[in-house]
Design an enzyme around this catalytic site. Sequence first.
Site, PDB file in Angstrom:
ATOM      1  N   ASP A   1      41.853  70.085 -12.151  1.00 37.66           N
ATOM      2  CA  ASP A   1      43.071  70.416 -11.396  1.00 37.66           C
ATOM      3  C   ASP A   1      42.935  71.806 -10.771  1.00 37.66           C
ATOM      4  O   ASP A   1      42.129  72.614 -11.218  1.00 37.66           O
ATOM      5  CB  ASP A   1      44.307  70.358 -12.310  1.00 37.66           C
ATOM      6  CG  ASP A   1      45.597  70.178 -11.504  1.00 37.66           C
ATOM      7  OD1 ASP A   1      45.523  69.867 -10.294  1.00 37.66           O
ATOM      8  OD2 ASP A   1      46.694  70.338 -12.096  1.00 37.66           O
ATOM      9  N   GLU A   2      43.723  72.066  -9.748  1.00 38.51           N
ATOM     10  CA  GLU A   2      43.758  73.375  -9.073  1.00 38.51           C
ATOM     11  C   GLU A   2      42.362  73.810  -8.634  1.00 38.51           C
ATOM     12  O   GLU A   2      41.938  74.959  -8.845  1.00 38.51           O
ATOM     13  CB  GLU A   2      44.393  74.436  -9.997  1.00 38.51           C
ATOM     14  CG  GLU A   2      45.798  74.105 -10.462  1.00 38.51           C
ATOM     15  CD  GLU A   2      46.864  74.161  -9.360  1.00 38.51           C
ATOM     16  OE1 GLU A   2      46.519  74.438  -8.183  1.00 38.51           O
ATOM     17  OE2 GLU A   2      48.036  73.906  -9.674  1.00 38.51           O
ATOM     18  N   ALA A   3      41.662  72.886  -7.993  1.00 40.57           N
ATOM     19  CA  ALA A   3      40.268  73.126  -7.587  1.00 40.57           C
ATOM     20  C   ALA A   3      40.120  74.360  -6.703  1.00 40.57           C
ATOM     21  O   ALA A   3      39.090  75.045  -6.751  1.00 40.57           O
ATOM     22  CB  ALA A   3      39.746  71.894  -6.849  1.00 40.57           C
TER      23      ALA A   3
ATOM     24  N   CYS B   1      59.585  67.774   2.977  1.00 39.02           N
ATOM     25  CA  CYS B   1      59.911  69.037   3.650  1.00 39.02           C
ATOM     26  C   CYS B   1      61.314  69.473   3.236  1.00 39.02           C
ATOM     27  O   CYS B   1      62.276  68.715   3.390  1.00 39.02           O
ATOM     28  CB  CYS B   1      59.842  68.846   5.168  1.00 39.02           C
ATOM     29  SG  CYS B   1      60.411  70.281   6.106  1.00 39.02           S
TER      30      CYS B   1
END
Length: 193
Positions: free
Chosen positions: A94-96, A151
């Site tokens: 995760d969070e590469a 959004c």
Amino acid sequence: MHRSESYIGEGRLEVICGPMFSGKTEELLRRVRRSLIANLPTVLIKPAIDTRYAANDVVSHDKNAMPSVVVEKARDILDSIEVNGRPALVVAIDEAQFFDDSLPAVCNEIANRGVRVIVAGLDLDFNGVPFGHMPELLALAEDVTKLHAVCVETGRSAHFSHKISGSGDTVELGEKDKYIPLARHAFVAARKK
Ligand code: ADP
Ligand code: MG
């Protein structure tokens, strides 16, 4: 043939990307959960920098959590992919975007050994520019999933993470106090302000 033996050789790289709040961590945890159901030795990894919710767990914004191995440098991943003395067949990261630039080469090397490597990370930084080594990972991957958030200004599909407070640093941990997901025209308008 034993099931895990027949699996070896099918190494592949999968990337899950999109802006903040797009569900990357949820999708990564879903794939990890399925591989655990299949009894495949599976390792979940996160960078040491990501301490937002918990020291050792990967946690989504919906507070889904799974224990993970915390790793400092991308090369350290190579020493962390064993489960009870057996080589992992599934490695999830995760969070590469927070890892150093050797991450694509490391992921490629692991996939070449016959491992399924699943990587989640931001494709763009808050300037709307490709994030560090993520383009290289996307190019190397057999499979890319682009997710979108909602959004917060238009309710449309959001592809961008807009920074609303904090510093100008590309790497700064934050939640909704610092980043909001925006669709393209909302992002362009917000950056003109
Ligand atoms: P990521 O890892 O991409 O940052 P997570 O998987 O941690 O995202 O969290 C996704 C969850 O965030 C969604 O399922 C939803 O419950 C929540 N969420 C909060 N704000 C938004 C938003 N604006 N758009 C989409 N999801 C949001
Ligand atoms: Mg996440």
